[in-house]
Enzyme design. Structure first.
Site, short mmCIF file in Angstrom:
data_model
loop_
_atom_site.label_atom_id
_atom_site.label_comp_id
_atom_site.label_asym_id
_atom_site.label_seq_id
_atom_site.Cartn_x
_atom_site.Cartn_y
_atom_site.Cartn_z
N ASP A 60 38.98 12.60 67.38
CA ASP A 60 38.60 12.55 68.79
C ASP A 60 39.80 12.15 69.63
O ASP A 60 40.73 11.50 69.15
CB ASP A 60 37.48 11.53 69.01
CG ASP A 60 36.18 11.91 68.30
OD1 ASP A 60 36.00 13.10 68.03
OD2 ASP A 60 35.37 11.00 68.03
N ARG A 61 39.74 12.49 70.91
CA ARG A 61 40.85 12.18 71.81
C ARG A 61 41.23 10.69 71.76
O ARG A 61 42.39 10.34 71.71
CB ARG A 61 40.48 12.57 73.25
CG ARG A 61 41.61 12.33 74.25
CD ARG A 61 41.11 12.39 75.68
NE ARG A 61 40.74 13.72 76.09
CZ ARG A 61 41.53 14.58 76.73
NH1 ARG A 61 42.77 14.23 77.02
NH2 ARG A 61 41.10 15.77 77.09
#
Length: 298
Positions: A135-136
């Site tokens: 995920d970012r």
């Protein structure tokens, strides 16, 4: 000038078809074999050969070396931290808030863009191939393959749970029991398209957890987690389901003054070397914001 790699057929592989040898011994993907066939890039003892031809001991198989012609993303100057590199792959340490690769409206500033620039500066043309995603906001280890065959082998290792990923997470609460397995299927959220949820019609998901340390004064635990499956947001959904959401995770828990993003870090990856099958483990140091959060918990 076309370049070829030669393979001498061992006694144990006598009787296999060319196609089976390419798939099982050389671990070429079906797509790669189709491409080689179209390019007339497979020769047995110096002659073009059909895929169903059976091979004999000491036969000489020559395979066309197909080279990448682009990076697949736009090279962009930026900082990357290489934790491990050999002729087949790299392991990068992804900082929080950076995407692994372009997606949606974001086409620049990703690890893939920066890695493409790094390769370009060395005069190397390799399509940038991420084996898995983070995920970012999640930091830590990401594996990139340098060629299609290495990508295929690593993806097979990932599917067979030979390629292992270990994560550290700072969670709300003192986890009890301190270790265990979370097994709950994950599927789309019924109302929110960007989220995932425990869903009986979802895909099987299995997460192992072990408490590394507890911080009773802050009512926080530091966990180590490993995945047997790789569902979107798996660790975040499973921990929230267990009642111990990740600190700072505004999507599945609550924001926190301890850290301004979800306290999740891909601590290590373990895989088998492409060439000699030895196990390799690569670790990523904790980023400063995670280290600071741990200090604030004491």
């Amino acid at each position: 000038m076309r370049s070829f790699t030669s393979y001498r057929v061992a006694q144990e592989h006598a009787g296999l078809t060319v196609e089976t040898y390419l798939k099982q011994v050389l671990q070429y993907s079906g797509r790669k074999i189709q491409k080689l066939t179209r390019q007339k890039g497979i020769f047995l003892n110096g002659k073009p050969v059909f895929l169903q031809k059976k091979i004999k001991s000491d036969d000489n198989l020559r395979i066309l070396v197909t080279e990448d012609t682009s990076y697949g993303v736009h090279p962009e100057q930026g900082i990357i931290e290489i934790l491990y590199e050999d002729d087949y792959l790299l392991v990068l340490n992804k900082p929080p808030r950076q995407l692994v690769h372009p997606t949606g409206q974001t086409t620049t500033g990703t690890q893939a863009n920066f890695l493409a620039f790094h390769l370009e500066q060395q005069g190397i043309v390799n399509t940038v191939r991420a084996i898995h995603r983070l995920d970012r906001e999640t930091s830590g280890c990401v594996i990139f393959a340098k060629d299609g065959r290495s990508q295929f082998i690593l993806e097979q290792q990932l599917a067979a749970n030979i390629l292992k990923r270990s994560y550290w997470a700072l969670v709300k609460g003192i986890v009890n029991p301190p270790s265990g397995v979370i097994e709950a299927p994950i599927g789309p959220h019924p109302n929110l398209p960007n989220r995932r949820a425990i869903n009986e019609q979802g895909e099987q998901a299995l997460t192992h957890f072990q408490t590394i340390r507890t911080f009773p004064a802050a009512a926080v635990s530091l966990l180590e987690l490993s995945l047997e499956t790789g569902r979107t947001h798996q660790i975040r959904v499973h921990l929230a389901h267990l009642g111990y959401p990740i600190i700072g995770d505004g999507m599945y828990g609550v924001r926190s003054p301890l850290i301004s993003r979800q306290a999740l870090h891909a601590h290590s990856v373990t895989f088998r070397h492409i060439q000699d099958d030895r196990d390799i483990t690569v670790e990523a140091p904790l980023p400063p914001d995670f280290t600071q959060a741990l200090l604030l918990c004491k």
